[in-house]
Design a protein around this motif. Structure first.
Motif, mmCIF file in Angstrom:
data_model
loop_
_atom_site.group_PDB
_atom_site.id
_atom_site.type_symbol
_atom_site.label_atom_id
_atom_site.label_comp_id
_atom_site.label_asym_id
_atom_site.label_seq_id
_atom_site.Cartn_x
_atom_site.Cartn_y
_atom_site.Cartn_z
ATOM 1 N N HIS A 58 0.857 -1.189 0.000
ATOM 2 C CA HIS A 58 0.000 0.000 0.000
ATOM 3 C C HIS A 58 0.891 1.236 0.000
ATOM 4 C CE1 HIS A 58 -3.678 -2.248 1.038
ATOM 5 N NE2 HIS A 58 -2.863 -3.002 1.757
ATOM 6 N N ARG A 59 0.757 2.057 -1.021
ATOM 7 C CA ARG A 59 1.553 3.274 -1.065
ATOM 8 C C ARG A 59 1.201 4.197 0.098
ATOM 9 N NH1 ARG A 59 2.452 7.910 -1.575
ATOM 10 N NH2 ARG A 59 3.831 9.130 -2.828
ATOM 11 N N SER A 60 -0.085 4.291 0.401
ATOM 12 C CA SER A 60 -0.556 5.112 1.513
ATOM 13 C C SER A 60 -1.509 4.261 2.349
ATOM 14 C CB SER A 60 -1.281 6.346 0.974
ATOM 15 O OG SER A 60 -1.746 7.137 2.034
ATOM 16 N N TYR A 61 -1.154 4.061 3.613
ATOM 17 C CA TYR A 61 -1.974 3.210 4.477
ATOM 18 C C TYR A 61 -2.037 3.857 5.855
ATOM 19 C CZ TYR A 61 -3.829 -1.083 6.516
ATOM 20 O OH TYR A 61 -4.637 -2.013 7.130
ATOM 21 N N PHE A 62 -3.143 3.656 6.540
ATOM 22 C CA PHE A 62 -3.317 4.188 7.887
ATOM 23 C C PHE A 62 -3.728 3.044 8.810
ATOM 24 C CE2 PHE A 62 -3.744 7.698 5.042
ATOM 25 C CZ PHE A 62 -3.040 8.717 5.681
ATOM 26 N N SER A 63 -3.065 2.923 9.942
ATOM 27 C CA SER A 63 -3.294 1.826 10.870
ATOM 28 C C SER A 63 -4.695 1.890 11.469
ATOM 29 C CB SER A 63 -2.264 1.864 11.997
ATOM 30 O OG SER A 63 -2.601 0.933 12.997
ATOM 31 N N ARG A 64 -5.427 0.812 11.327
ATOM 32 C CA ARG A 64 -6.742 0.717 11.960
ATOM 33 C C ARG A 64 -6.596 0.418 13.445
ATOM 34 N NH1 ARG A 64 -8.206 -3.272 7.476
ATOM 35 N NH2 ARG A 64 -8.296 -1.874 5.705
ATOM 36 N N LYS A 65 -5.484 -0.183 13.807
ATOM 37 C CA LYS A 65 -5.264 -0.612 15.189
ATOM 38 C C LYS A 65 -4.686 0.496 16.068
ATOM 39 C CE LYS A 65 -3.292 -4.488 17.731
ATOM 40 N NZ LYS A 65 -2.559 -5.745 17.639
ATOM 41 N N TYR A 66 -3.861 1.382 15.489
ATOM 42 C CA TYR A 66 -3.147 2.388 16.273
ATOM 43 C C TYR A 66 -3.509 3.805 15.852
ATOM 44 C CZ TYR A 66 -0.547 -1.591 18.034
ATOM 45 O OH TYR A 66 -0.216 -2.792 18.622
#
Length: 140
Positions: free
Chosen positions: A69-77
């Motif tokens: 994923h070039r741009s990803y955001f943590s769902r956990k943190y």
């Protein structure tokens, strides 16, 4: 039997040697907090990383990239940004971080963090060579 074992051992060393490898091989050393990247058998990059801090785990072993994923955001943190994320085992990934001052020492929840420019370089190498021709080896 000894000659057979010696031949098998030699073949395994030949296959495992970075100098003989095709594609991309990333060696992450948790003890030294470094990632060395070999491309077509030659070391091309050596970067500081941050792996799991006390109480968390960075898995060890040999892995192939599972998703990129070039741009990803943590769902956990808390939606923490994970630019150039290369997921290699369950929820663990190699990805960029803005916390540059902590690179070179354990600081993460288990992922392997790199400077964003280095993570981008690694991401592009995998896109160029393919997931099947990329290996991630993590040791203590």
């Amino acid at each position: 039997m000894k000659p057979v074992l010696a031949a098998l051992f030699g073949a395994l060393l030949f296959m495992a040697s970075p100098a003989r490898a095709n594609g991309v091989v990333a060696y992450v050393d948790i003890r030294s907090q470094r990632m060395n990247v070999w491309v077509d058998g030659a070391r091309q990059f050596s970067w500081p990383v941050s792996t799991a801090r006390t109480g968390y785990l960075t898995p060890t072993g040999s892995f192939r990239p599972q998703r990129l994923h070039r741009s990803y955001f943590s769902r956990k943190y808390d939606n923490a940004p994970m630019p150039y994320a290369v997921f290699f085992h369950r929820g663990w990934a190699i990805h960029g971080t803005n916390d540059l001052r902590r690179l070179g020492r354990p600081a993460s929840h288990g992922c392997i963090r790199l400077a964003p420019a280095h993570a981008g370089t690694f991401y592009r190498l995998i896109r160029q060579y393919g997931r099947a021709d990329t290996r991630i080896v993590i040791t203590r």
